[in-house]
Design an enzyme around this catalytic site. Sequence first.
Site, PDB file in Angstrom:
ATOM      1  N   SER A 184       0.819  -1.214   0.000  1.00  0.00           N
ATOM      2  CA  SER A 184       0.000   0.000   0.000  1.00  0.00           C
ATOM      3  C   SER A 184       0.856   1.270   0.000  1.00  0.00           C
ATOM      4  O   SER A 184       1.500   1.583  -0.995  1.00  0.00           O
ATOM      5  CB  SER A 184      -0.954  -0.039   1.198  1.00  0.00           C
ATOM      6  OG  SER A 184      -1.910   0.984   1.129  1.00  0.00           O
ATOM      7  N   ASP A 232      10.114   5.748 -10.260  1.00  0.00           N
ATOM      8  CA  ASP A 232       9.724   6.338 -11.538  1.00  0.00           C
ATOM      9  C   ASP A 232      10.381   7.690 -11.785  1.00  0.00           C
ATOM     10  O   ASP A 232      10.608   8.074 -12.940  1.00  0.00           O
ATOM     11  CB  ASP A 232       8.201   6.497 -11.613  1.00  0.00           C
ATOM     12  CG  ASP A 232       7.503   5.194 -11.966  1.00  0.00           C
ATOM     13  OD1 ASP A 232       8.194   4.158 -12.053  1.00  0.00           O
ATOM     14  OD2 ASP A 232       6.269   5.205 -12.151  1.00  0.00           O
ATOM     15  N   LYS A 257      -0.777  -4.330  -2.999  1.00  0.00           N
ATOM     16  CA  LYS A 257      -2.050  -3.802  -2.516  1.00  0.00           C
ATOM     17  C   LYS A 257      -2.206  -2.398  -3.089  1.00  0.00           C
ATOM     18  O   LYS A 257      -1.770  -1.413  -2.506  1.00  0.00           O
ATOM     19  CB  LYS A 257      -2.077  -3.801  -0.986  1.00  0.00           C
ATOM     20  CG  LYS A 257      -3.462  -3.663  -0.361  1.00  0.00           C
ATOM     21  CD  LYS A 257      -3.845  -2.227  -0.182  1.00  0.00           C
ATOM     22  CE  LYS A 257      -5.164  -2.082   0.531  1.00  0.00           C
ATOM     23  NZ  LYS A 257      -5.605  -0.674   0.651  1.00  0.00           N
TER      24      LYS A 257
END
Length: 428
Positions: free
Chosen positions: A288, A299, A313
């Site tokens: 999460s 990224d 998740k």
Amino acid sequence: MRVNHLIGIFVILFVIMILPWTGQAREDQYESLKRFSQVMHLIEENYVHEKEREYLLQGAIEGMLQKLDPHSAYVSLDELRMMQEDFSGEFGGIGIQIGMRENQLVVIAPIEDTPAHKAGLQPGDMILEVDSKSTQGMSLTDAVRLIRGPKGEAVVLTILSREDNKPKKVEIVRDTIPVHSVRSLELEPGYIQLRITDFKGNTTDDLRQEIEKYASNQILKGLILDLRNNPGGLLDQAVSVADLFMDQGLIVYTQGRDERQRKDYTAGRRSADATTPMIVLINAGSASASEIVAGALQDSNRALVIGENTFGKGSVQSIIPLSDGSAIKLTIALYYTPSGRSIQAEGISPDLRIPFERKQVSEEEGSQHPALRESGLQMHLRNPEMRDQEDLDQSEEVMELLAQDNQLRLSLEILKSMPRIKELTTTR
């Protein structure tokens, strides 16, 4: 309040049934409601034990939400208070994050330095029983209610681990679970491990204080953000933690079933942003909010991500209050990394995959003498540019930690090499 709530439900059902609906879709909805009413009536009239209608409606609500996904659920008033305690106060329990996988209760991650962690529970362990009560078909909220309890009282879990052939019973004494979620350790002068156990309301402030504590005394050369076995927590804290290390760009976005429901979370430039080279450590217990941070820093090319694939998740839950003080926790969207990757069921893949291997030191290995070097000779000439040996020596705690944790040990070596690697890649 309960009577009013019940009357409200029947009024809605009555209005729905008397509406002059047309079309196949509305006929199907009417038939579904009629079937529900028939089943409830049959239970009331024929079930071996008498059941109150409110009890049956409550069960229908809970079952309806459980059928959606593992994270949507009905939240009672007491459970709502427990959730609030998780993020802002203290509570009695064993310090564990649990979830459902293929209708089986499993350990997502034990929280560091809690009874569950000290008892050796591992991510992926299946919880078959709680105090001899089977968890088969048990809801997540019921499992949490059973596992939690007053400090000093024991709970017995029946655990099936991946490496075991048969279940084992583990007795764990409950304790007060603290809310502190950030720990730091200086591995070498200028190189810091920042360990986040989960994302609570004060996580970003605690993390900023830990960074400033070291930065005020010395030049920071590198940071290792350790998110292993971090089960997640508050979305706003995941965003603000990533923002500490990013001066611009998208951190994460959420997308519901309607394209217009997309919401972007971006970084803002601040003078206090940490700019030192960094590595993020992840594993299967990182879930999460941990995945949001790791995905954003990966990224944006802000950090090198090392370890193993995360939990996956990637869904967003919203707590929606009901009229009687309870609530429903409903999945309303999915998380996406800045490059558009969905975290759900895929997780974050590391840039450098390094499986965890706990080193077992044998007596033979422990008896071997270290390699002889000039610095080990008596009366050796001292390098005038070398700092005092006491400044270079690692504490026994750090040495033992690095010896047993290959992921952390290799991360430190890579982190120390980053400036040289950058220099080589920019000059060629």
